[in-house]
Design an enzyme around this catalytic site. Sequence first.
Site, PDB file in Angstrom:
ATOM      1  N   ASP A  66      50.213  32.698  45.857  1.00 14.42           N
ATOM      2  CA  ASP A  66      49.545  31.427  45.538  1.00 14.42           C
ATOM      3  C   ASP A  66      49.218  30.633  46.806  1.00 14.42           C
ATOM      4  O   ASP A  66      49.891  30.765  47.822  1.00 14.42           O
ATOM      5  CB  ASP A  66      50.454  30.603  44.617  1.00 14.42           C
ATOM      6  CG  ASP A  66      49.707  29.465  43.943  1.00 14.42           C
ATOM      7  OD1 ASP A  66      48.472  29.547  43.829  1.00 14.42           O
ATOM      8  OD2 ASP A  66      50.366  28.498  43.521  1.00 14.42           O
TER       9      ASP A  66
ATOM     10  N   ASN B 220      45.850  30.217  48.144  1.00  6.39           N
ATOM     11  CA  ASN B 220      44.628  30.612  48.873  1.00  6.39           C
ATOM     12  C   ASN B 220      43.631  29.459  48.945  1.00  6.39           C
ATOM     13  O   ASN B 220      43.003  29.218  49.977  1.00  6.39           O
ATOM     14  CB  ASN B 220      43.944  31.793  48.176  1.00  6.39           C
ATOM     15  CG  ASN B 220      44.778  33.054  48.210  1.00  6.39           C
ATOM     16  OD1 ASN B 220      45.794  33.109  48.889  1.00  6.39           O
ATOM     17  ND2 ASN B 220      44.342  34.072  47.470  1.00  6.39           N
TER      18      ASN B 220
ATOM     19  N   ARG C 110      36.883  28.450  48.902  1.00  5.47           N
ATOM     20  CA  ARG C 110      38.066  29.090  48.307  1.00  5.47           C
ATOM     21  C   ARG C 110      38.009  30.605  48.481  1.00  5.47           C
ATOM     22  O   ARG C 110      39.024  31.257  48.699  1.00  5.47           O
ATOM     23  CB  ARG C 110      38.153  28.741  46.812  1.00  5.47           C
ATOM     24  CG  ARG C 110      38.435  27.280  46.543  1.00  5.47           C
ATOM     25  CD  ARG C 110      38.477  27.021  45.041  1.00  5.47           C
ATOM     26  NE  ARG C 110      39.566  27.754  44.395  1.00  5.47           N
ATOM     27  CZ  ARG C 110      40.824  27.332  44.365  1.00  5.47           C
ATOM     28  NH1 ARG C 110      41.168  26.190  44.906  1.00  5.47           N
ATOM     29  NH2 ARG C 110      41.752  28.053  43.770  1.00  5.47           N
TER      30      ARG C 110
ATOM     31  N   HIS D 224      40.771  33.534  49.612  1.00  3.50           N
ATOM     32  CA  HIS D 224      41.136  34.780  48.918  1.00  3.50           C
ATOM     33  C   HIS D 224      40.985  35.970  49.859  1.00  3.50           C
ATOM     34  O   HIS D 224      41.818  36.886  49.866  1.00  3.50           O
ATOM     35  CB  HIS D 224      40.265  34.980  47.677  1.00  3.50           C
ATOM     36  CG  HIS D 224      40.467  33.936  46.622  1.00  3.50           C
ATOM     37  ND1 HIS D 224      41.711  33.484  46.253  1.00  3.50           N
ATOM     38  CD2 HIS D 224      39.582  33.231  45.859  1.00  3.50           C
ATOM     39  CE1 HIS D 224      41.585  32.554  45.302  1.00  3.50           C
ATOM     40  NE2 HIS D 224      40.297  32.378  45.058  1.00  3.50           N
TER      41      HIS D 224
ATOM     42  N   LEU E 179      56.728  53.822  48.727  1.00  9.32           N
ATOM     43  CA  LEU E 179      56.641  52.475  48.145  1.00  9.32           C
ATOM     44  C   LEU E 179      55.823  52.534  46.864  1.00  9.32           C
ATOM     45  O   LEU E 179      54.741  53.118  46.834  1.00  9.32           O
ATOM     46  CB  LEU E 179      55.972  51.505  49.133  1.00  9.32           C
ATOM     47  CG  LEU E 179      55.767  50.076  48.612  1.00  9.32           C
ATOM     48  CD1 LEU E 179      57.105  49.353  48.441  1.00  9.32           C
ATOM     49  CD2 LEU E 179      54.855  49.269  49.545  1.00  9.32           C
TER      50      LEU E 179
HETATM   51  C1  IPE Z   1      49.259  32.285  39.640  1.00  9.35           C
HETATM   52  O1  IPE Z   1      48.651  31.335  40.441  1.00  9.35           O
HETATM   53  C2  IPE Z   1      48.408  33.506  39.515  1.00  9.35           C
HETATM   54  C3  IPE Z   1      48.219  34.293  40.728  1.00  9.35           C
HETATM   55  C4  IPE Z   1      48.733  34.041  41.899  1.00  9.35           C
HETATM   56  C5  IPE Z   1      47.391  35.456  40.563  1.00  9.35           C
HETATM   57  P1  IPE Z   1      47.742  30.181  39.826  1.00  9.35           P
HETATM   58  O2  IPE Z   1      47.378  29.274  40.931  1.00  9.35           O
HETATM   59  O3  IPE Z   1      46.633  30.779  39.051  1.00  9.35           O
HETATM   60  O4  IPE Z   1      48.749  29.489  38.798  1.00  9.35           O
HETATM   61  P2  IPE Z   1      48.779  27.996  38.267  1.00  9.35           P
HETATM   62  O5  IPE Z   1      47.421  27.709  37.721  1.00  9.35           O
HETATM   63  O6  IPE Z   1      49.125  27.150  39.433  1.00  9.35           O
HETATM   64  O7  IPE Z   1      49.871  28.011  37.236  1.00  9.35           O
HETATM   65  C1  IPE Z   2      46.125  32.251  44.397  1.00 12.39           C
HETATM   66  O1  IPE Z   2      45.615  31.178  45.125  1.00 12.39           O
HETATM   67  C2  IPE Z   2      45.084  33.331  44.177  1.00 12.39           C
HETATM   68  C3  IPE Z   2      44.708  33.530  42.775  1.00 12.39           C
HETATM   69  C4  IPE Z   2      45.181  32.872  41.764  1.00 12.39           C
HETATM   70  C5  IPE Z   2      43.708  34.539  42.530  1.00 12.39           C
HETATM   71  P1  IPE Z   2      44.932  29.968  44.402  1.00 12.39           P
HETATM   72  O2  IPE Z   2      43.467  30.270  44.270  1.00 12.39           O
HETATM   73  O3  IPE Z   2      45.616  29.646  43.137  1.00 12.39           O
HETATM   74  O4  IPE Z   2      45.142  28.809  45.463  1.00 12.39           O
HETATM   75  P2  IPE Z   2      45.517  27.307  45.168  1.00 12.39           P
HETATM   76  O5  IPE Z   2      46.736  27.314  44.294  1.00 12.39           O
HETATM   77  O6  IPE Z   2      44.350  26.685  44.469  1.00 12.39           O
HETATM   78  O7  IPE Z   2      45.773  26.727  46.506  1.00 12.39           O
HETATM   79 MG    MG Z   3      47.162  28.397  42.623  1.00 11.52          MG
END
Ligand code: IPE
Ligand code: IPE
Ligand code: MG
Length: 245
Positions: free
Chosen positions: A17, A19, A30, A34, A128
């Site tokens: 989480d 990114n 964004r 990623h 792995l």
């Molecule tokens: C959880 O992160 C899913 C992944 C990392 C793939 P999210 O950013 O989507 O989750 P919420 O929305 O904060 O719960």
């Molecule tokens: C996690 O990073 C990646 C995915 C859920 C695909 P986020 O995109 O949720 O990044 P934040 O939480 O908005 O910073």
């Molecule tokens: Mg997130």
Amino acid sequence: MDFERPERGLHVGIIMDGNGRWARERGLLRTAGHAEGAVRVSGIVRACPGLGVTHLTLYAFSTENWHRPLAEVTGLMRLFRQQIESKTEGLRRNGVRVRFIGMRHRLPGALRAMMQAMEERTSAGERLHLTVAIDYGGRNEIMRAASTLAREVARGTLHPEAIDEDALAARLDTNGLPDPDLVIRTSGERRVSNFLLWQAAEADFAFPDVPWPAFDEAAFVAVVAAFRARQERDERVALQAGFVS
Ligand code: IPE
Ligand code: IPE
Ligand code: MG
């Protein structure tokens, strides 16, 4: 004859989480976050064998993530294709076996075909076990397992009395994988967000503050070392209390 149980390494799950926040802090899109996040995966995978991690499960896209803007979802699907394209051969050479969990029939056909080819090409890997969760949600997975059990009972191939925890676990996408010992969620958020709900019942959790694109090998090594220290402390306490012989 040696009756010792074979040593199994650690199973670490990671909710990758942060990114978006990483990108925003740098004035980037964004999607750039990623992309940088995908770069981090290689280093973490490389570090696993040296840390005694034999199973790594990465949360790449949740069932909830479909609600994100279409451009972001499309960008992520493209990134998954690019990653499979560029990483399969190197992972195979390094003994990494890749498997995917989640609702794969809902994914674009081209991506699905690439996922299957990657699983086949890396199937001999033993160093792995890398599991990637795409369009994955723990509730959805448990619901599908329950539905499979119900269909088997209706068909007469399963007795309702035979349904126990092992029977349900065997119908989850993770069938055959050990439960995670440690679940890491980067970027300081303390939520499980539908990741391995059944499997993480006994897991330890770590919430490093760094966003995923900044979570490098050294940070990973530190989190695993801290987990091992907690584990050893608990074992010492159990020994002193006489629970373990
Ligand atoms: C959880 O992160 C899913 C992944 C990392 C793939 P999210 O950013 O989507 O989750 P919420 O929305 O904060 O719960
Ligand atoms: C996690 O990073 C990646 C995915 C859920 C695909 P986020 O995109 O949720 O990044 P934040 O939480 O908005 O910073
Ligand atoms: Mg997130």
